[in-house]
Motif scaffolding. Structure first.
Motif, PDB file in Angstrom:
ATOM      1  N   SER A   1      63.795  35.745  16.207  1.00  0.00           N
ATOM      2  CA  SER A   1      64.610  34.597  16.574  1.00  0.00           C
ATOM      3  C   SER A   1      66.061  35.023  16.396  1.00  0.00           C
ATOM      4  O   SER A   1      66.389  35.823  15.519  1.00  0.00           O
ATOM      5  CB  SER A   1      64.284  33.366  15.720  1.00  0.00           C
ATOM      6  OG  SER A   1      64.375  33.651  14.342  1.00  0.00           O
TER       7      SER A   1
ATOM      8  N   SER B   1      58.909  34.026  16.350  1.00  0.00           N
ATOM      9  CA  SER B   1      59.552  33.632  15.096  1.00  0.00           C
ATOM     10  C   SER B   1      60.249  32.297  15.341  1.00  0.00           C
ATOM     11  O   SER B   1      60.901  32.120  16.369  1.00  0.00           O
ATOM     12  CB  SER B   1      60.565  34.700  14.672  1.00  0.00           C
ATOM     13  OG  SER B   1      61.096  34.425  13.398  1.00  0.00           O
TER      14      SER B   1
ATOM     15  N   SER C   1      66.466  28.018  11.184  1.00  0.00           N
ATOM     16  CA  SER C   1      65.117  28.578  11.104  1.00  0.00           C
ATOM     17  C   SER C   1      64.066  27.488  10.947  1.00  0.00           C
ATOM     18  O   SER C   1      62.929  27.644  11.378  1.00  0.00           O
ATOM     19  CB  SER C   1      65.019  29.546   9.921  1.00  0.00           C
ATOM     20  OG  SER C   1      65.851  30.648  10.111  1.00  0.00           O
TER      21      SER C   1
ATOM     22  N   LEU D   1      62.460  28.783  15.575  1.00  0.00           N
ATOM     23  CA  LEU D   1      63.866  28.401  15.672  1.00  0.00           C
ATOM     24  C   LEU D   1      63.928  26.946  16.136  1.00  0.00           C
ATOM     25  O   LEU D   1      63.228  26.555  17.070  1.00  0.00           O
ATOM     26  CB  LEU D   1      64.617  29.305  16.643  1.00  0.00           C
ATOM     27  CG  LEU D   1      66.152  29.221  16.606  1.00  0.00           C
ATOM     28  CD1 LEU D   1      66.674  29.724  15.256  1.00  0.00           C
ATOM     29  CD2 LEU D   1      66.766  30.038  17.728  1.00  0.00           C
TER      30      LEU D   1
ATOM     31  N   ASN E   1      66.152  37.128  12.887  1.00  0.00           N
ATOM     32  CA  ASN E   1      64.935  37.190  12.091  1.00  0.00           C
ATOM     33  C   ASN E   1      63.879  37.945  12.888  1.00  0.00           C
ATOM     34  O   ASN E   1      63.764  37.744  14.104  1.00  0.00           O
ATOM     35  CB  ASN E   1      64.391  35.793  11.784  1.00  0.00           C
ATOM     36  CG  ASN E   1      65.274  35.028  10.820  1.00  0.00           C
ATOM     37  OD1 ASN E   1      66.210  35.568  10.259  1.00  0.00           O
ATOM     38  ND2 ASN E   1      64.957  33.757  10.641  1.00  0.00           N
TER      39      ASN E   1
ATOM     40  N   ARG F   1      63.916  32.540  20.694  1.00  0.00           N
ATOM     41  CA  ARG F   1      62.790  32.820  19.813  1.00  0.00           C
ATOM     42  C   ARG F   1      61.640  33.452  20.588  1.00  0.00           C
ATOM     43  O   ARG F   1      61.346  33.094  21.732  1.00  0.00           O
ATOM     44  CB  ARG F   1      62.307  31.572  19.103  1.00  0.00           C
ATOM     45  CG  ARG F   1      61.746  30.470  19.994  1.00  0.00           C
ATOM     46  CD  ARG F   1      60.600  29.737  19.344  1.00  0.00           C
ATOM     47  NE  ARG F   1      59.464  30.610  19.104  1.00  0.00           N
ATOM     48  CZ  ARG F   1      58.268  30.185  18.715  1.00  0.00           C
ATOM     49  NH1 ARG F   1      58.064  28.912  18.496  1.00  0.00           N
ATOM     50  NH2 ARG F   1      57.280  31.035  18.537  1.00  0.00           N
TER      51      ARG F   1
END
Length: 607
Positions: A157, A176, A191, A178, A98, A173
């Motif tokens: 992440s 972002s 996530s 995690l 991500n 991460r």
């Protein structure tokens, strides 16, 4: 935006990975895939479009393996197709990601110069090649990961598996979120906690720069410098039972109808109904002597902040500056000594809002946040958190999160007004009582749902729609237009009604519906004058008002919707519901994907 699930399990993980991805659909995506360890290699299934396509692929060709990773992708680099779908892999590794690797072009050129060939257009593929390069140079998986992380720039992440290493998974991460989930001889990555809800209730949230080395027996967490650190493992209350549609056609519809309950829940945590007095959580700053409060957010949360600006300046007499987070962080606004900054986010992980928060913190501001996820990054980096109690919001277009944000901001207004001495005890009691009436009034609006369906059929035929209002309702015109754009794909704009003559009136004809929010109060007469200007030019006015307002309106109004009369202070909260219902039913009439509109994501974690 995008979703990650990873499992080191005891039995085949393919169905569990798919189920976890379904729980992450609310984040928005355009392709999906899974990869598992099989023997000494890696097996993978991917599909463009919705998860039903991936499920069909996996049914036709089942995937084995007890260790695996999965991903729902929202395209940032590379077209949304199967080739660019995650996981990305080499024979040695598979990775899901991500975020955005900002320096991927430089890394890709260097790797290509070393003879590496690329199959995709994505930034993620460079991660797989960097890891493989380290492994081929003789590094073990952990050392190869450390070296790779050191070379990456951006917000991300990651979840990584290595061929032949069935008891190893690495997550990382940076900017972002995690989460690491702890099971009985099993370990998980996700996530967010919602993805892991059926698997475990024991969650560790990685902090900024952390990376975790998972085996079936636990996890070793290291910080950005590679030092082993301890991060708390907490029990989470998130439950899989919370995300069913409950008989509603769409999650958005369900969440609209949950608003009386969640508004009531949020009020219960902030307002003492006996004393008719607001009680905030500990904010650890002097609310009575703030030189300025700076508000920042994105999208619908920003619109909630606009309403708060009206409230705070008019009722609390508190000077307020507000800007969208993506602008505040870059214009380098000077922030006053002793000031506070307030950040609003449903998810608590919006990347622009987080970056603006960090800018304000560096400028010495006291950080407050209004979030729906108490364990989120924004919450953890704030000095004080004012939580909303909306519960999980699955529909991409925010509804109950917005109204509960407004409730919290209204309570903050009363607390600041009291602290500054600009609000008497009697006035606070009256406004608190008005707030406590909102759940019932909201239920009355929802009982009128059928009235909006016919009007929505007309809106569905329009190419353009305008929204107008004045004062603290003006942001609701912006919100109504945003909702319609988001889920029906009809062009819509919101305007302060007094701006009509300064340009927008040129758009008015008999093909342009105009939705007007005009509750009774000091601005009603002015707003109805603007309605007359629209009617005189053939515009089809949809007027949202109470009985008093409708009684004063022109006979030329095409549609009248009578809403309950409330104190002008709480009108923005109540009037959010009818603009949501209009947008919802218009989208249904057009046949669009209400819960997952095209090109949008629930949680925006990339710029």
């Amino acid at each position: 935006m995008c979703g990650i699930i990873g499992i080191i399990g005891k039995s085949p993980v393919g169905p569990l990975l798919l189920d976890g991805l379904k729980r992450l659909e609310y984040r928005g995506y355009d392709s999906a895939g899974v990869a598992t360890l099989v023997g000494t290699g890696i097996d993978r299934r991917r599909a463009e479009g919705k998860l039903k396509n991936l499920a069909a692929v996996m049914e036709k060709k089942p995937i084995e393996g007890t260790t695996g990773i999965g991903h729902t992708r929202w395209a940032t680099h590379g077209r949304p197709n199967e080739t660019n779908a995650h996981p990305h892999m080499t024979p040695q590794v598979a990775v899901v990601h991500n975020g955005i690797i900002e320096n991927f072009r430089d890394l890709r050129r260097a790797l290509e110069g070393d003879g590496q060939s690329f199959e995709t257009e994505t930034d993620t593929e460079v991660i797989a090649h960097l890891l493989s390069q380290g492994l081929k140079a003789g590094l073990d998986p952990v050392a190869a990961t450390a070296e790779t992380l050191h070379r990456l720039e951006g917000a991300f992440s990651l979840a990584i598996i290595f061929s032949g290493q069935h008891d190893l998974m690495i997550g990382a991460r940076r900017g972002s979120p995690l989460a690491v989930g702890y099971g009985d001889g099993e370990m998980f990555l996700g996530s967010d906690a919602l993805a892991l809800a059926p698997l475990t209730d024991r969650i560790c949230y990685l902090e900024e720069g952390d990376w975790a080395i998972l085996s079936g027996n636990g996890a070793e967490v290291r910080d950005a410098q590679g030092s082993v650190v301890e991060r708390p493992v907490k029990r989470t209350a998130v439950s899989g039972a919370l995300i069913g549609k409950g008989g509603y056609r769409h999650f958005m519809q369900k969440e609209i109808f949950e608003q009386p309950a969640v508004i009531g829940d949020t009020l219960t945590s902030y307002v003492d109904p006996l004393k008719r007095r607001v009680a905030l959580p500990e904010v650890s700053c002097d609310l009575g002597n703030l030189p300025r409060l700076t508000i920042s957010a994105c999208g619908t949360a920003y619109i909630a902040g606009l309403v708060a600006k009206y409230w705070l300046e008019q009722i609390a007499r508190q000077p307020v500056e507000i800007d969208v987070a993506s602008e505040l962080r870059y214009r380098e606004a000077p922030l006053p000594e002793g000031g506070a900054a307030l950040f609003i986010s449903q998810s608590g992980e919006t990347i622009d809002t987080l970056a603006a928060l960090r800018y304000a913190k560096a400028e010495g501001q006291h950080i407050l946040s209004v979030v729906n996820v108490p364990e989120s990054i924004i919450a953890r980096e704030s000095n004080a958190v004012l939580p909303t109690l909306a519960g999980p919001e699955i529909g991409v277009a925010s509804t109950k999160a917005f109204t509960t944000q407004l409730v919290v901001l209204a309570c903050l207004t009363l607390a600041i007004g009291r602290a500054k001495g600009s609000l008497t005890a009697n006035r606070e009691a009256a406004l608190s009582e008005a707030l406590l009436e909102v759940p019932q009034r909201a239920a009355e609006v929802l009982a009128m749902d059928a009235q909006f369906i016919g009007i929505a059929q007309e809106l569905a035929e329009a190419r353009d729609v305008l929204y107008m209002a004045r004062g603290s309702l003006y942001p609701l015109a912006l919100e109504g237009a945003l909702k319609l754009k988001e889920i029906s794909y009809i062009h819509a704009e919101g305007y302060a009604a007094g701006e009509l003559k300064h340009g927008p009136i040129a758009l008015i004809d008999d093909l342009v519906p105009v939705v007007v929010c005009a509750p009774s109060g000091p601005l009603l007469t002015k707003t109805l004058s603007n309605v007359e200007e629209v009617v005189a030019r053939g515009g089809r006015v949809i007027l949202l008002s109470d009985a008093e307002g409708l009684a004063q309106a022109s006979d030329g109004v095409a549609h009248r919707i009578e809403l309950p009369k409330v104190d002008p202070f709480v009108a923005p909260i109540l009037y959010a519901l009818p603009v949501q219902l209009l947008a919802y039913h218009t989208a249904v009439a057009k046949g669009t994907d209400v819960d997952q509109p095209r090109n949008l994501a629930k949680s925006v974690t990339v710029e």
